[in-house]
Enzyme design. Structure first.
Site, PDB file in Angstrom:
ATOM      1  N   GLU A 275       0.869  -1.166   0.000  1.00 14.09           N
ATOM      2  CA  GLU A 275       0.000   0.000   0.000  1.00 14.09           C
ATOM      3  C   GLU A 275       0.914   1.226   0.000  1.00 14.09           C
ATOM      4  O   GLU A 275       1.797   1.332   0.844  1.00 14.09           O
ATOM      5  CB  GLU A 275      -0.886  -0.002   1.257  1.00 14.09           C
ATOM      6  CG  GLU A 275      -1.873   1.140   1.198  1.00 14.09           C
ATOM      7  CD  GLU A 275      -2.745   1.273   2.449  1.00 14.09           C
ATOM      8  OE1 GLU A 275      -2.690   0.418   3.342  1.00 14.09           O
ATOM      9  OE2 GLU A 275      -3.473   2.277   2.501  1.00 14.09           O
TER      10      GLU A 275
ATOM     11  N   LYS B  99       4.825   0.595   9.644  1.00 11.29           N
ATOM     12  CA  LYS B  99       4.849   1.787   8.787  1.00 11.29           C
ATOM     13  C   LYS B  99       4.338   3.003   9.542  1.00 11.29           C
ATOM     14  O   LYS B  99       4.839   4.103   9.375  1.00 11.29           O
ATOM     15  CB  LYS B  99       3.992   1.537   7.542  1.00 11.29           C
ATOM     16  CG  LYS B  99       4.646   0.558   6.589  1.00 11.29           C
ATOM     17  CD  LYS B  99       4.128   0.726   5.177  1.00 11.29           C
ATOM     18  CE  LYS B  99       2.797   0.067   4.965  1.00 11.29           C
ATOM     19  NZ  LYS B  99       2.418  -0.004   3.558  1.00 11.29           N
TER      20      LYS B  99
ATOM     21  N   ARG C  23       5.194 -12.505  10.074  1.00  6.50           N
ATOM     22  CA  ARG C  23       5.973 -11.300   9.812  1.00  6.50           C
ATOM     23  C   ARG C  23       7.383 -11.468  10.328  1.00  6.50           C
ATOM     24  O   ARG C  23       7.602 -12.107  11.344  1.00  6.50           O
ATOM     25  CB  ARG C  23       5.377 -10.117  10.577  1.00  6.50           C
ATOM     26  CG  ARG C  23       4.331  -9.410   9.814  1.00  6.50           C
ATOM     27  CD  ARG C  23       3.760  -8.244  10.578  1.00  6.50           C
ATOM     28  NE  ARG C  23       2.613  -7.802   9.817  1.00  6.50           N
ATOM     29  CZ  ARG C  23       2.631  -6.738   9.006  1.00  6.50           C
ATOM     30  NH1 ARG C  23       3.689  -5.963   8.935  1.00  6.50           N
ATOM     31  NH2 ARG C  23       1.586  -6.434   8.284  1.00  6.50           N
TER      32      ARG C  23
HETATM   33  P1  ATP Z   1      -0.101  -1.773   6.744  1.00  2.00           P
HETATM   34  O1  ATP Z   1      -0.919  -2.712   5.893  1.00  2.00           O
HETATM   35  O2  ATP Z   1      -0.401  -1.826   8.177  1.00  2.00           O
HETATM   36  O3  ATP Z   1       0.024  -0.411   6.198  1.00  2.00           O
HETATM   37  P2  ATP Z   1       2.064  -3.475   5.982  1.00  2.00           P
HETATM   38  O4  ATP Z   1       3.433  -3.495   6.560  1.00  2.00           O
HETATM   39  O5  ATP Z   1       1.242  -4.704   5.976  1.00  2.00           O
HETATM   40  O6  ATP Z   1       1.363  -2.294   6.723  1.00  2.00           O
HETATM   41  P3  ATP Z   1       1.729  -3.402   3.137  1.00  2.00           P
HETATM   42  O7  ATP Z   1       2.045  -2.301   2.204  1.00  2.00           O
HETATM   43  O8  ATP Z   1       0.332  -3.863   3.227  1.00  2.00           O
HETATM   44  O9  ATP Z   1       2.199  -2.907   4.552  1.00  2.00           O
HETATM   45  O10 ATP Z   1       2.702  -4.624   2.885  1.00  2.00           O
HETATM   46  C1  ATP Z   1       2.939  -5.184   1.646  1.00  2.00           C
HETATM   47  C2  ATP Z   1       3.276  -6.643   1.814  1.00  2.00           C
HETATM   48  O11 ATP Z   1       4.400  -6.811   2.671  1.00  2.00           O
HETATM   49  C3  ATP Z   1       2.127  -7.381   2.465  1.00  2.00           C
HETATM   50  O12 ATP Z   1       1.932  -8.594   1.765  1.00  2.00           O
HETATM   51  C4  ATP Z   1       2.605  -7.639   3.860  1.00  2.00           C
HETATM   52  O13 ATP Z   1       2.028  -8.811   4.393  1.00  2.00           O
HETATM   53  C5  ATP Z   1       4.118  -7.760   3.680  1.00  2.00           C
HETATM   54  N1  ATP Z   1       4.828  -7.404   4.908  1.00  2.00           N
HETATM   55  C6  ATP Z   1       4.715  -6.256   5.594  1.00  2.00           C
HETATM   56  N2  ATP Z   1       5.480  -6.272   6.701  1.00  2.00           N
HETATM   57  C7  ATP Z   1       6.108  -7.466   6.713  1.00  2.00           C
HETATM   58  C8  ATP Z   1       7.038  -8.103   7.606  1.00  2.00           C
HETATM   59  N3  ATP Z   1       7.470  -7.487   8.696  1.00  2.00           N
HETATM   60  N4  ATP Z   1       7.475  -9.334   7.297  1.00  2.00           N
HETATM   61  C9  ATP Z   1       7.057  -9.946   6.179  1.00  2.00           C
HETATM   62  N5  ATP Z   1       6.187  -9.426   5.299  1.00  2.00           N
HETATM   63  C10 ATP Z   1       5.703  -8.198   5.562  1.00  2.00           C
HETATM   64 MG    MG Z   2      -0.820  -4.607   4.938  1.00  2.00          MG
END
Ligand code: ATP
Ligand code: MG
Length: 560
Positions: free
Chosen positions: A35, A270, A260
């Site tokens: 995102e 984020k 994660r």
């Molecule tokens: P949010 O959705 O809360 O803004 P997010 O870290 O999930 O934060 P995204 O942009 O949705 O951000 O993440 C993109 C991809 O990266 C998603 O598939 C998410 O599951 C994966 N991802 C994010 N953080 C991690 C992590 N710490 N370890 C592994 N994969 C991650």
């Molecule tokens: Mg996410």
């Protein structure tokens, strides 16, 4: 931990099974779906390498898809930064740079299908009412009073929502599933909300925006993704993911969840990263102390070191926190082979060699990389005045200190033995200069009479040295799990950045390129910072040479 060569993680096994059973006709198609509401961090690198790695390993395809369904939090500048980061990491999406916003019409049309099937309705409850009637894990929810609207009424109202007839928050489109379902995500979840907000790609074309659960599965379906890999928090959403696709009778990818990746002494949220940037606790998203991809790049990490790190950590179903020292180990291993050596003095102390000819300069041969003889040698200018590191001298050294002290002899690496005879101090009693003699017979660093010295130190010629700024970094937080603190900003390390303004480097570093890594001998790995000016280079330290933190972590002291 080293992995067996034939080690396979559970996602690889699932894919192998699917290929055997012909579930997706042997296709493998993954995606990384960020995102665009902030910059990417090390956790995202894990996801990029996992998804891209699987596509490569199974001769499949990989999409970079922006999940840009929330115009309030998303910005074009984040899209740009994320593209740059994923490219830098080395993942190749070929021509498939995709945006959920490109599917807005399709997503809308599919909502009409759901309404026509009698499985969605326009609800006039506001967010507060929806929350109140949702029930709890123990208590079923209550049906919305608008749940039994006719298909036609729903179609009309939804069309009006889309046209912009209603203010924000006054109506939603909801799936009609089961308000008593044990999984709360299945209790008539919201599909569309009204939001009169301009989107960074679609402008004012839309004033209704799809919610994540609706959009994400359909994006996967539209792109014919086979394995939709996400993190564990979506496990409870899989039922809904499947329900939408099944009910619409469209192509259905397999959602697979993994844990994660978290890293000690840092945050990978984020929202929290953004808070640090927005409140100026760090110097932007690319602050070298952050484990953002752009911060790591600026710090001097390489894609190869990040890839090795994320791959060695493995893929699991259990939440884990990986020690930062493993990331540092990974970059040391990579740079040891590829970084040329250089001489740099960070805290200079001047030495005058009293018996060296005043105007003479000689060139001293030095090895570029002892790990790689192909890298050859270079020449260092040497003269009457040199700088050494301040802490390579002690006025009153203990017995075990093998470097320079009054009356002691040390080797200047590649050059000569020198002996210290006199200390010059200023009026405040600070040492400003040492007077030493050199032994001309020890050229190259060994004595013909077989005389040994215990210490070898590095140096630069004062007349030829390049002045530079050097930035040293330490962990941004003082505790291993800052994310668990009530207020993570109270555990920021005040000494996480040290700026040294008066460093002296060997003159060849004037030609250092932005992406070239150096090992400053005895000090660590360094890289030029983009803040550099032609007449004033700035170097960042990527990591020191020794792994002092691993020792602490082993002894359990890092946790105190
Ligand atoms: P949010 O959705 O809360 O803004 P997010 O870290 O999930 O934060 P995204 O942009 O949705 O951000 O993440 C993109 C991809 O990266 C998603 O598939 C998410 O599951 C994966 N991802 C994010 N953080 C991690 C992590 N710490 N370890 C592994 N994969 C991650
Ligand atoms: Mg996410």
């Amino acid at each position: 931990m080293s992995l067996e060569p034939d080690y396979k993680h559970f996602i690889q096994r699932i894919i192998e099974d699917d290929n055997l059973s012909g579930k997706f006709e042997g296709r493998v198609h993954t995606r990384f779906p960020p995102e665009p509401n902030a910059y990417l961090h090390i956790g995202h690198a894990k996801s990029v390498y996992l998804n891209y790695g699987l596509a490569q390993q199974f001769s499949g395809k990989f999409n970079l898809r922006f999940d840009d369904t929330n115009p309030i939090k998303e910005e074009a500048k984040f899209v740009k930064a994320i593209i740059e980061d994923v490219r830098w990491l080395g993942a190749d999406w070929e021509t498939r740079l995709l945006f959920a916003s490109d599917y807005f019409q399709q997503l809308y049309d599919l909502a009409l299908v759901l309404i026509n099937k009698g499985r969605a309705f326009v609800c006039d409850q506001n967010a507060e009412d929806i929350r109140k009637t949702r029930g709890t894990l123990k208590k079923p929810g209550q049906n919305s009073p608008f749940r039994d609207r006719s298909v036609n009424e729903n179609l009309n109202l939804f069309e009006q929502m889309r046209r912009g007839d209603f203010p924000d928050g006054t109506r939603t489109l909801r799936a009609k599933i089961d308000m008593a379902h044990p999984n709360l995500n299945m209790r008539d979840p919201v599909i569309y909300r009204i939001l009169h907000a301009s989107h960074h790609r679609t402008g004012n074309d839309w004033c209704i925006y799809p919610l994540y659960d609706w959009a994400h599965g359909l994006e996967d379906s539209i792109e014919k993704i086979t394995h939709s890999i996400c993190t564990l928090e979506f496990e409870d959403h899989r039922l809904l993911y499947d329900w939408y696709l099944e009910t619409l009778d469209v192509y259905r990818p397999q959602q697979i969840e993994f844990a994660r990746m978290n890293v000690s002494y840092t945050i990978t949220s984020k929202r929290k990263l953004k808070q640090l940037v927005d409140t100026n606790q760090v110097d932007g998203f690319d602050d070298p102390r952050l484990l953002t991809i752009s911060g790591l790049r600026r710090r001097g990490y390489t894609p190869a070191s990040i890839k090795n790190f994320t791959e060695n950590v493995g893929v699991s179903k259990r939440d884990n926190i990986v020690e930062m020292s493993r990331l540092e180990h990974s970059i040391r291993q990579d740079l040891n082979k590829r970084a040329d050596r250089a001489f740099a003095v960070l805290n200079p102390l001047k030495i005058v060699l009293t018996n060296y000819p005043d105007d003479k300069t000689e060139m001293i041969k030095a090895v570029n990389n002892p790990e790689d003889s192909d890298r050859g040698t270079r020449e260092l200018p040497f003269g009457k005045e040199i700088f050494i590191e301040r802490d390579d001298f002690m006025e009153d050294p203990p017995r075990k200190f093998f470097r320079l002290g009054p009356g002691r002899e040390v080797r200047l690496k590649y050059a000569y033995y020198i002996t210290c005879h006199e200390i010059i101090k200023n009026s405040r009693g600070e040492i400003v200069e040492l007077r030493c003699t050199y032994d001309p017979l020890t050229k190259g660093g060994s004595a013909p009479d077989g005389r040994k010295v215990k210490g070898t130190i590095h140096w630069v010629s004062s007349r030829h040295a390049l002045r530079a700024e050097v930035r040293l970094f330490d962990r941004l937080f003082t505790v291993p799990h800052p994310g668990r603190e009530q207020d993570f900003t109270t555990v920021l390390n005040p000494d996480s950045k040290i700026i040294l303004m008066n460093c002296r480097l060997e003159p060849a570093l004037k030609n250092a390129g932005l992406n070239e890594h150096y090992q400053f001998e005895r000090l660590g790995y360094f890289i030029l910072d983009p803040d550099s000016k032609a007449d004033r280079p700035v170097f960042n330290r990527t990591v020191p040479l020794r792994d002092s933190w691993a020792k602490l972590e082993k002894q359990g002291q890092a946790n105190k």
